[in-house]
Design an enzyme around this catalytic site. Structure first.
Site, PDB file in Angstrom:
ATOM      1  N   SER B 515      54.981  54.243 127.543  1.00  0.00           N
ATOM      2  CA  SER B 515      54.315  53.408 128.552  1.00  0.00           C
ATOM      3  C   SER B 515      52.825  53.724 128.599  1.00  0.00           C
ATOM      4  O   SER B 515      52.186  53.607 129.634  1.00  0.00           O
ATOM      5  CB  SER B 515      54.976  53.619 129.918  1.00  0.00           C
ATOM      6  OG  SER B 515      56.346  53.293 129.835  1.00  0.00           O
ATOM      7  N   HIS B 516      52.284  54.139 127.461  1.00  0.00           N
ATOM      8  CA  HIS B 516      50.858  54.449 127.365  1.00  0.00           C
ATOM      9  C   HIS B 516      50.076  53.255 126.843  1.00  0.00           C
ATOM     10  O   HIS B 516      49.427  53.328 125.805  1.00  0.00           O
ATOM     11  CB  HIS B 516      50.639  55.677 126.466  1.00  0.00           C
ATOM     12  CG  HIS B 516      51.395  56.881 126.933  1.00  0.00           C
ATOM     13  ND1 HIS B 516      51.711  57.943 126.124  1.00  0.00           N
ATOM     14  CD2 HIS B 516      51.897  57.189 128.144  1.00  0.00           C
ATOM     15  CE1 HIS B 516      52.375  58.848 126.820  1.00  0.00           C
ATOM     16  NE2 HIS B 516      52.513  58.418 128.042  1.00  0.00           N
ATOM     17  N   ASN B 517      50.165  52.160 127.554  1.00  0.00           N
ATOM     18  CA  ASN B 517      49.385  50.969 127.210  1.00  0.00           C
ATOM     19  C   ASN B 517      47.956  51.188 127.704  1.00  0.00           C
ATOM     20  O   ASN B 517      47.752  51.817 128.745  1.00  0.00           O
ATOM     21  CB  ASN B 517      49.981  49.740 127.900  1.00  0.00           C
ATOM     22  CG  ASN B 517      51.493  49.650 127.728  1.00  0.00           C
ATOM     23  OD1 ASN B 517      52.217  50.590 128.030  1.00  0.00           O
ATOM     24  ND2 ASN B 517      51.972  48.528 127.260  1.00  0.00           N
TER      25      ASN B 517
END
Lengths: 239, 589
Positions: B515-517
């Site tokens: 979830s490291h957008n």
């Protein structure tokens, strides 16, 4: 064999070994858990015949055959249906998950492009209903019997055809259906028993997952490189 | 009919890590602050209590603490020749929801970016020549150097009580830490976590190969800790339920365990949950935001909150979406390269090697979200890229995150997914399987961007954000190279089986990756290629500041929260120290 178990097999289809014979002996508790919990494993929760909230008899029979083929009874655990997997699926499909909770449902709809995932206009309940009907129709057309009336070797062949997408269902991709089905079966086998599956924590015993309370601050070093065992505890054991 | 509320000094959109930090700093400066949060305000003592919090199905599979895609999602296409389809179920990334945001359910791996990550384009140009950088690779220097940000990284680490071992204190390399990291002003606030057996074996193998293992920096307190705000964190229980769960031991640093108890007692701060912001009201002529419009999800009523200062702290999608929907700045056009909002959207290129150690008892269920041993030898530009055909890299780690059995069921490559053979393999290997992971960088590419979807709408009637994204050849080559190093370590550990999974093919929204957008509102020195300046102030509205990883011009091979927290403190210092004295553009456009 009791009447109750015969009835279960009538309802669910593919029967297997009885529960008592297949449960491995409970591992001794390594330490006293922090929270109070019964020291003996609860008696197997399998009751006389499963009742379903939303599955029809034919749907339950199909899912029982699937569960018992994906998770056959052996020395490691009872069969999938004896572990409550069909009950788990029934409860999931009858509840918020089956109704399409946590899915963006606005149209327009198109078949999925590569990488975009779930695009079905149906909520999971409708999707599985349509999928089961298509699968049974295909089984009868291909093998002359519905899945639950095939022997184990026949069921394995049928499920492999779906897994590879070689089973040509009407109106639904057999591979997509299989992927979703496998996921639900495994959830039912491995989730906390409060959801109706994983009866007597059979899967947790099988792999050696201790469950709750999972407070290992004083244990991670003490047991480093040594096998830590604990009679598995579920949420219900602490409630 | 929209009801207009009384003006406040500052309004924040989103109350995760960055909103909580900024609320605290603005209140400290004497401002009245309203924090608007779309999700619920969960009370940890009740919501994250035993035994219910140890429910893998509810939290990890059904994603109870995550954003519901029916409330807000994005559409996806791989390139602009396709028609985007909505992401109907979240899978590869899981945006947060509620007060505390993603800080509630993260793992707690808390890194700093390398000094060279802060000046990426000039660093690579200097070492390899400007022509070595592919034309469509839109990497940029940060407008803030590592040295300037060091104190802010340290401040966030102190807030969280990070457990770790320094590798470089004021230029002195420290035994047992990461020798590649930028200098630190001091040691970590808490000593490293106790290692798992998997971590011990990984470190020994990595060392035997000449690499430099160090303990993963963890926002899981190795010992009870009182932070500079006076808030007490508990000692980590190694329960193996960090990611996707709340922490019942108050040992995982989160807004709830570090800042929210202070904000709850602060009369200048008011947090309104279930407040879904629909628009920022923009006065183009005055170059300022006048108010924020939101829907009270309890009643359905639309409200307008005027404020002197507006902070966007709504994660990557929320920040970019609100800028585009409110018409602030110019939307990026991938065809012409003009415009800025939606530019530099990046992800992370994660991969791994699964290994099987028949004779080792790994007790994989004893773990924490950030329990691991790491090597940084193949991250960023820590190794020579000459002739490799790609830039970037990633750290390589063996993490012991827990072994929750619905999702953690390692079996050797070639094992069927069900049936008798699968069962036997699952029973045999559950306690003997581990994963070496690669956290890979993702460098901005001209075609990857965010804009508004022409077809699909959210429940408020607004167009959804559209993601045009795919992996690039640079990403795939980088992943193959660094994943090869992971496999090399797995073999050196004596594994009987190794399953190697480098990232290849096209981006797929189904399997969880990270979830490291990042990106969409990049920071920079040039208003033609960035959305915010070095103080994270909008070039187009001087009273608007944008926080979070949406300001990254590209993503490094690290978890972003350390840098996100540091940047929030940096922006707060600029607002309090500079902007409030003279509310105007801090840097002329």
């Amino acid at each position: 064999m009791s009447d109750a178990i015969q009835r279960r097999q009538f309802l669910i289809g593919a029967g297997g070994a009885t529960l008592a014979a297949a449960v491995p002996p409970a591992a001794p508790a390594a330490e006293t858990p922090l929270l109070s919990a019964p020291s003996q494993p609860a008696a197997p929760q399998q009751a006389a015949g499963d009742s379903f909230q939303i599955l029809s008899a034919a749907e339950a029979a199909f899912l029982g055959a699937v569960a018992d083929t994906m998770i056959p009874a052996d020395g490691l655990s009872p069969s999938g249906s004896d572990c409550g997997v069909v009950v788990y699926i029934d409860r999931q499909l009858a509840g918020a998950y089956g109704a399409g909770s946590r899915i963006y449902t606005a149209g327009p709809f198109q078949p999925p492009q590569r990488g975009t995932g779930w695009q079905s206009p149906l909520p999971p309940l409708g999707f599985f209903r349509a999928g089961i009907a298509a699968a049974d129709h295909w089984c009868v057309a291909t093998y002359g019997h519905s899945l639950d009336h095939l022997d184990e070797a026949g069921r394995i062949v049928a499920l492999k055809a779906m897994e590879k997408g070689e089973a040509s269902f009407q109106g639904i991709a057999s591979k997509l259906f299989f992927v979703e089905l496998l996921q639900l079966v495994m959830e039912g086998f491995f989730s906390d028993p409060i959801y109706g599956g994983n009866r007597d924590k059979a899967s947790w015993r099988m792999v050696g997952y201790p469950g709750l309370p999972a407070t290992y601050r004083e244990k991670i070093e003490a047991w480093r490189g040594k096998r830590y065992e604990q009679d598995p505890q579920s949420i219900a054991d602490f409630s | 009919m929209t009801r207009r509320l009384k003006e406040v000094d500052a309004v924040l959109v989103g109350m995760g890590w960055t909103g909580s930090i900024m609320a605290r700093e603005l209140s400290r400066a004497g401002l009245s602050v309203v924090g608007l949060e779309r999700g619920q305000d969960r009370k940890p003592a009740d919501a994250f209590a035993l035994p219910g919090i140890r429910d893998e199905l509810r939290y990890a599979l059904r994603q109870e603490l995550m954003l519901d895609p029916a409330v807000q999602t994005v559409t996806l296409r791989h390139d602009d020749s396709q028609i985007a389809q909505p992401v109907r179920r979240f899978g590869s990334f899981l945006p947060g929801d509620g007060v505390g945001g993603m800080g509630t359910h993260w793992n707690g791996q808390t890194y700093r970016f390398l000094p060279s990550d802060h000046k990426l384009r000039s660093h690579l140009s200097q070492r390899y020549g400007a022509k070595a950088i592919p034309e469509d690779m839109m990497i940029a220097d940060w407008p803030i150097g590592y040295d300037e940000l060091e104190g802010h990284y340290a401040r966030f680490e102190a807030l969280c009580g990070i457990s770790g071992k320094a590798g470089n204190i004021r230029g002195e390399i420290q035994e047992g830490g990461n020798p590649f990291e930028g200098w630190r002003s001091g040691e970590y606030p808490n000593k490293p976590l106790k290692s798992s057996q998997g971590g011990v074996l990984f470190a020994a193998a990595a060392k035997s190969l000449g690499y430099h293992p160090f303990p993963s920096p963890a926002a899981n307190a190795s010992n009870p800790y009182t932070n500079p705000e006076g808030v007490k964190l508990g000692g980590c229980q190694y329960c193996g339920h960090c990611e996707r769960f709340g922490c019942e031991a108050d040992a995982k640093a989160s807004p709830q365990t570090t800042l929210l108890p202070v904000l709850a007692k602060d009369p200048r701060v008011e947090i309104r949950d279930l407040a879904y912001v629909s628009k920022l009201n923009y006065d183009r002529k005055a170059k300022r935001i006048t108010s924020v419009t939101y829907v009270d999800l309890r009643t359905g009523e639309e409200l307008e909150q005027p404020a002197g200062l507006v902070i966007l702290s709504a994660w990557v999608f929320g920040n970019t979406h609100l800028m585009l929907h409110s018409g602030i700045g110019t939307a990026y056009d991938a065809k012409t390269g003009k415009g800025t909002v939606g530019r530099n959207y990046c992800y992370q290129i994660n991969s791994g090697a699964q290994l099987f150690l028949e004779n080792e008892e790994l007790n994989p269920f004893m773990g924490t979200g950030a329990l691991g041993m790491v090597i940084d030898d193949f991250n960023g530009d820590n190794f020579d890229h000459s002739g490799l055909g790609f830039f970037g890299g990633g750290y390589v780690t063996l993490n012991t995150l827990g072994a929750r059995p619905i999702s953690f069921r390692p079996v050797p490559p070639g094992t069927p997914a069900w049936g008798k053979e699968w069962k036997a393999a699952t029973a045999k290997w559950y306690r003997h399987g581990a994963t070496i992971s690669v956290q890979g960088s993702n460098y901005a590419s001209r075609g990857n961007h965010l804009d508004l979807d022409p077809t699909y709408r959210d429940p408020l009637g607004r167009p959804l954000l559209r993601m045009t994204y795919n992996f690039t050849d640079n990403d795939r080559k980088m992943s193959a190279f660094v994943t090869g190093k992971a496999a090399e370590i797995a073999k050196a550990m004596g594994a009987q089986h190794v399953g190697v999974r480098a990232r290849s093919g096209d981006f797929d929204v189904v399997p969880y990756q990270t979830s490291h957008n990042t990106g969409g509102t990049p920071m920079g020195s040039d208003p033609h290629t960035s959305v915010v300046n070095r103080y994270l102030q909008s070039w187009d509205a001087h009273n608007l500041f944008v926080l979070g990883s949406s300001v990254f011009p590209q993503n490094a091979g690290y978890n972003p929260t350390g840098a996100v927290g540091a940047l929030a403190y940096w922006a707060a210092d600029a607002i309090v120290g500079k902007y409030l004295k003279n509310p105007s553009a801090l840097i002329p456009a």
